[in-house]
Design a protein around this motif. Structure first.
Motif, PDB file in Angstrom:
ATOM      1  N   THR A   5      86.497  37.328  65.652  1.00 53.73           N
ATOM      2  CA  THR A   5      85.447  38.070  65.925  1.00 53.73           C
ATOM      3  C   THR A   5      84.739  38.739  64.933  1.00 53.73           C
ATOM      4  OG1 THR A   5      85.935  38.141  68.478  1.00 53.73           O
ATOM      5  CG2 THR A   5      84.168  39.614  67.513  1.00 53.73           C
ATOM      6  N   ARG A   8      83.204  35.876  62.816  1.00 53.94           N
ATOM      7  CA  ARG A   8      81.767  35.666  63.057  1.00 53.94           C
ATOM      8  C   ARG A   8      80.749  36.669  62.998  1.00 53.94           C
ATOM      9  NH1 ARG A   8      85.560  33.135  67.060  1.00 53.94           N
ATOM     10  NH2 ARG A   8      85.461  31.026  66.823  1.00 53.94           N
ATOM     11  N   ALA A   9      80.948  37.934  63.206  1.00 59.16           N
ATOM     12  CA  ALA A   9      80.162  38.835  62.983  1.00 59.16           C
ATOM     13  C   ALA A   9      79.544  39.055  61.629  1.00 59.16           C
ATOM     14  CB  ALA A   9      80.702  40.387  63.591  1.00 59.16           C
ATOM     15  N   LEU A  11      79.316  36.566  59.222  1.00 61.59           N
ATOM     16  CA  LEU A  11      78.535  35.184  59.081  1.00 61.59           C
ATOM     17  C   LEU A  11      77.232  35.526  59.949  1.00 61.59           C
ATOM     18  CD1 LEU A  11      80.925  32.496  59.627  1.00 61.59           C
ATOM     19  CD2 LEU A  11      79.798  32.972  57.413  1.00 61.59           C
ATOM     20  N   LYS A  12      77.280  36.266  61.099  1.00 62.91           N
ATOM     21  CA  LYS A  12      75.895  36.265  61.887  1.00 62.91           C
ATOM     22  C   LYS A  12      75.028  37.434  60.988  1.00 62.91           C
ATOM     23  CE  LYS A  12      74.406  37.536  66.734  1.00 62.91           C
ATOM     24  NZ  LYS A  12      74.786  38.006  68.000  1.00 62.91           N
ATOM     25  N   ARG A  13      75.393  38.199  60.379  1.00 66.46           N
ATOM     26  CA  ARG A  13      74.841  39.293  59.543  1.00 66.46           C
ATOM     27  C   ARG A  13      73.734  38.241  58.790  1.00 66.46           C
ATOM     28  NH1 ARG A  13      78.911  42.741  56.847  1.00 66.46           N
ATOM     29  NH2 ARG A  13      77.848  41.946  54.817  1.00 66.46           N
ATOM     30  N   GLY A  15      72.678  35.119  59.663  1.00 65.46           N
ATOM     31  CA  GLY A  15      71.961  34.313  60.387  1.00 65.46           C
ATOM     32  C   GLY A  15      72.792  32.908  60.605  1.00 65.46           C
ATOM     33  N   THR A  16      74.250  33.129  60.427  1.00 68.68           N
ATOM     34  CA  THR A  16      74.829  31.862  60.495  1.00 68.68           C
ATOM     35  C   THR A  16      75.730  32.019  61.832  1.00 68.68           C
ATOM     36  OG1 THR A  16      74.961  31.438  58.194  1.00 68.68           O
ATOM     37  CG2 THR A  16      76.664  30.477  59.491  1.00 68.68           C
ATOM     38  N   ILE A  17      75.539  30.897  62.827  1.00 70.44           N
ATOM     39  CA  ILE A  17      76.477  31.077  64.150  1.00 70.44           C
ATOM     40  C   ILE A  17      77.051  29.740  63.824  1.00 70.44           C
ATOM     41  CG2 ILE A  17      76.586  30.775  66.622  1.00 70.44           C
ATOM     42  CD1 ILE A  17      74.086  32.774  66.260  1.00 70.44           C
ATOM     43  N   TYR A  19      79.381  26.832  66.100  1.00 73.57           N
ATOM     44  CA  TYR A  19      80.008  26.627  67.424  1.00 73.57           C
ATOM     45  C   TYR A  19      79.899  25.132  67.609  1.00 73.57           C
ATOM     46  CZ  TYR A  19      82.155  26.071  71.816  1.00 73.57           C
ATOM     47  OH  TYR A  19      82.732  25.433  72.932  1.00 73.57           O
TER      48      TYR A  19
END
Length: 64
Positions: A5, A8-9, A11-13, A15-17, A19
């Motif tokens: 988690t 993933r957080a 990467l999300k910073r 703009g990358t998700i 799945y």
């Protein structure tokens, strides 16, 4: 950084998700994305290494 988690957080910073439904494939894509972020100086070496440890631990759990 201790969990997927957290990775993933991170990467999300940027703009990358990631799945795809294939967890091992997702781990490969995450490693590649982290390498790019580190290469371009967007994340520090310590953050990069910590994320890699989490990913590699998860891969080890899956392939056991």
């Amino acid at each position: 950084m201790r969990t997927m988690t957290d990775v993933r957080a991170l990467l999300k910073r940027f703009g990358t998700i990631i799945y795809t439904g294939d967890e091992l494939g997702d781990l490969d894509l995450m490693e590649d994305e982290l390498a790019e972020l580190h290469h371009w100086g967007m994340i520090e070496t310590s953050e990069y290494m910590a994320a890699l440890r989490v990913i590699r631990r998860r891969r080890s759990e899956l392939t056991g």
